[in-house]
Write an enzyme that holds these catalytic residues in place. Structure first.
Site, mmCIF file in Angstrom:
data_model
loop_
_atom_site.group_PDB
_atom_site.id
_atom_site.type_symbol
_atom_site.label_atom_id
_atom_site.label_comp_id
_atom_site.label_asym_id
_atom_site.label_seq_id
_atom_site.Cartn_x
_atom_site.Cartn_y
_atom_site.Cartn_z
ATOM 1 N N TRP A 1 0.836 -1.214 0.000
ATOM 2 C CA TRP A 1 0.000 0.000 0.000
ATOM 3 C C TRP A 1 0.867 1.258 0.000
ATOM 4 O O TRP A 1 0.581 2.220 -0.709
ATOM 5 C CB TRP A 1 -0.990 -0.008 1.175
ATOM 6 C CG TRP A 1 -2.026 -1.068 0.994
ATOM 7 C CD1 TRP A 1 -2.128 -2.246 1.678
ATOM 8 C CD2 TRP A 1 -3.077 -1.085 0.011
ATOM 9 N NE1 TRP A 1 -3.175 -2.985 1.187
ATOM 10 C CE2 TRP A 1 -3.773 -2.303 0.168
ATOM 11 C CE3 TRP A 1 -3.494 -0.200 -0.981
ATOM 12 C CZ2 TRP A 1 -4.871 -2.662 -0.626
ATOM 13 C CZ3 TRP A 1 -4.578 -0.543 -1.771
ATOM 14 C CH2 TRP A 1 -5.259 -1.752 -1.593
ATOM 15 N N ASP B 1 -0.965 6.976 6.391
ATOM 16 C CA ASP B 1 -2.111 6.095 6.194
ATOM 17 C C ASP B 1 -2.321 5.348 7.506
ATOM 18 O O ASP B 1 -1.451 4.582 7.928
ATOM 19 C CB ASP B 1 -1.777 5.123 5.056
ATOM 20 C CG ASP B 1 -2.882 4.113 4.776
ATOM 21 O OD1 ASP B 1 -3.865 4.062 5.535
ATOM 22 O OD2 ASP B 1 -2.736 3.368 3.788
ATOM 23 N N LYS C 1 -11.967 -0.757 7.916
ATOM 24 C CA LYS C 1 -11.154 -1.706 8.668
ATOM 25 C C LYS C 1 -11.452 -1.607 10.166
ATOM 26 O O LYS C 1 -11.914 -2.550 10.771
ATOM 27 C CB LYS C 1 -9.677 -1.484 8.360
ATOM 28 C CG LYS C 1 -9.397 -1.824 6.894
ATOM 29 C CD LYS C 1 -7.967 -1.648 6.506
ATOM 30 C CE LYS C 1 -7.786 -1.914 5.021
ATOM 31 N NZ LYS C 1 -7.986 -3.330 4.634
#
Lengths: 361, 361
Positions: B102, B173, B197
């Site tokens: 990511w 992030d 999440k």
């Protein structure tokens, strides 16, 4: 439970059956022990929801395998950028029909990425009619014509009869009247709709486009704003708004069950005729839209007196007739009567309008 | 109702209380006669939902009025573009710490808009540890350092102790461990998290950034990808994903009720310790992550035999322990034990792991 009729322009009323099904399945979808909100977007259970919603929508829209239907995020406002970013180069020309402030926003956003031109505009008449779609007046280099088919704020629509087969590709915002009456969507090369008006909850945008428009985009286009990114992965490049897609899928199934778009059109014509006829025969209320351009979804009206309009809206709310205030830019009243608004809601509104007229003559 | 434990990495398990409340209010929010999905985003009723969710999240994150919290769409992948588009000019340099795919995607996307550089990477060791954050090695012209705090796929995290106060702005992030343990978010200049999440359903992305970063963007940036567009309108520039924000707000209230982030941290440390201790003492299972970099949220493990791993996942599913398969790029198993996973779920997993080990020695 309080019983109301919700005339909001969007987000807007949803079929009670759909809400009841979402409620029932909230903690346990199909005996999985999971809510749709908790499911991996890579699971077979979610795949089924995703693909059924896609197929049902494509069938209801009458689109074949030449088209791809995408579930995106960011609303119509994101499409205003994605359309020129994906379909135009910097020096390309495209033609925009300016039928309201949303079409105007799309035009202005396109200026960031290409050379849009205005084909015609009804701005000077406060968007109370749809200008003629005259292809002969389009710049011959123009790459597409952009339309907003139903103009939520002004209560106008481009009727199916007015949309002929053009030589240029046709791109359209169909947010507020998708699946409300029969359009031949095969005449369009790209259509998009934020779900929150006639299709589902806010948070998902439907884009249906011809597959031959899906191409590698220029280097400087964000990956997430490329149609190809999403088309290549069946709208599963990253986590989609699963729950919003699920509810949109439930609405699609409800439309199918109710008899499809034909049945929706019939009842929508009946609902809007009831209300327009009442307005036209009243001495208090007035609708200023050109007859042939009247929307079936958003019906605007005024008394001609802003104070009286405010009193109308306040009194309506007390009777459980919610969200009848017109858009802040135009004032007056607006009744949004999308697919999910039952005819009883329209009748209740007319009853209140009668009473209000009698008491405020 | 089927009783399962859902170890999905995202979308993932939500607190049962939250789902029950959403279920109860599905057709009638606070005696309004409307679902949250049906409410105008300009109504006072929705305003309250929107602002309470924002305030609760800011309080839980310990952010003061120097920060703005936004509700956006498009997931982390859209932030990968928005961050360089908003914070950098074309020739500006920024530093990226590559701790997984990511972070690598964020770095690659930034190349479209600026000149990102890699500060350090653990790719060669399949991202099993967090490289040192050494500011002295950063290009002195670098405008910010970008981190991915918790790496869902590899089961690593940058612990709070490793994040010192840097001279350069810090962008991160925090999708998969927001509000799971105490971080001083005031050390960060911009953080973002896809809700799906540890915070709510898919379809809303939280971005919290210092107000002095919110500036007019360059002409060629899409309106919807400018932080200023959304900050100026309190995330109501266009229709936000109202229902996803509502559920995220319910999760924030649930965290508050449970005792806040401190309480979450305590239970998360207990849950992860139980599982790591069991793995470390087992002769069958192995976790390859460097001890100090282990994630509290995503716990990866392998048997060392791909066929046995597959058997493990299949057998787990039969016992109601769902979504334990590791990410397709690394294989093995992954147990995502976010805030909403009760300790009983972890204990049930360990019981199964014991049985499986005995039967497959």
């Amino acid at each position: 439970m309080k019983k109301i009729y919700n005339f909001s322009a969007g987000p807007s009323t949803l079929p009670v059956e759909v809400l009841e099904k979402a409620q029932k399945e909230m903690l346990d979808y199909k005996n999985s022990g999971m809510s749709v909100m908790e499911m991996s977007h890579r699971s077979s259970l979610y795949d089924e929801i995703h693909n059924e919603a896609k197929e049902d929508l494509m069938k209801l829209m009458g689109l074949d395998e030449d088209y791809e239907l995408l579930f995106l995020q960011g609303g119509g406002s994101t499409q205003f950028a994605m359309i020129p970013m994906n379909l135009l180069n910097k020096d390309d020309i495209a033609s925009y029909l300016i039928t309201g402030s949303w079409a105007d926003k799309a035009y202005k956003e396109a200026k960031k990425f290409a050379k849009p031109e205005i084909l015609a505009s009804s701005k000077e008449d406060i968007y109370t009619y749809i200008p003629e779609i005259d292809e002969s007046k389009m710049n011959e280099k123009s790459k597409f014509l952009y339309l907003c088919v139903n103009n939520t704020i002004y209560g106008t629509r481009i009727s199916p009869e007015k949309i002929g087969k053009l030589n240029k590709p046709l791109v359209a915002d169909i947010s507020s009247n998708i699946l409300s009456e029969k359009y031949d969507y095969n005449k369009f090369d790209l259509v998009f709709a934020g779900a929150q008006k006639n299709l589902g909850p806010a948070g998902v945008t439907i884009v249906a486009l011809k597959k031959d428009l899906i191409k590698e985009t220029r280097e400087e286009i964000p990956t997430m704003l490329s149609y190809k990114t999403h088309a290549d992965k069946n709208s599963l490049y990253n986590t989609p708004p699963c729950f919003a897609i699920y509810v949109t899928g439930l609405v699609a199934k409800w439309i199918k069950k109710m008899g499809g778009v034909e049945a929706m059109e019939e009842i929508n014509k009946e609902k809007s005729k009831l209300l327009y006829d009442f307005i036209d025969n009243s001495s208090l209320y007035k609708n200023n839209v050109k007859l042939e351009d009247r929307s079936l979804m958003n019906i605007v009206f005024v008394t001609g007196d802003a104070e009286l309009d405010a009193k109308f809206v306040k009194g309506a709310k007390e009777k459980g007739l919610e969200n009848l205030k017109g858009h802040r830019t135009v004032g007056g009243m607006r009744a949004s009567i999308y697919n999910a608004m039952p005819i009883e809601g329209v009748k209740a509104l007319i009853d209140y309008m009668k009473d209000f007229e009698r008491e405020n003559r």
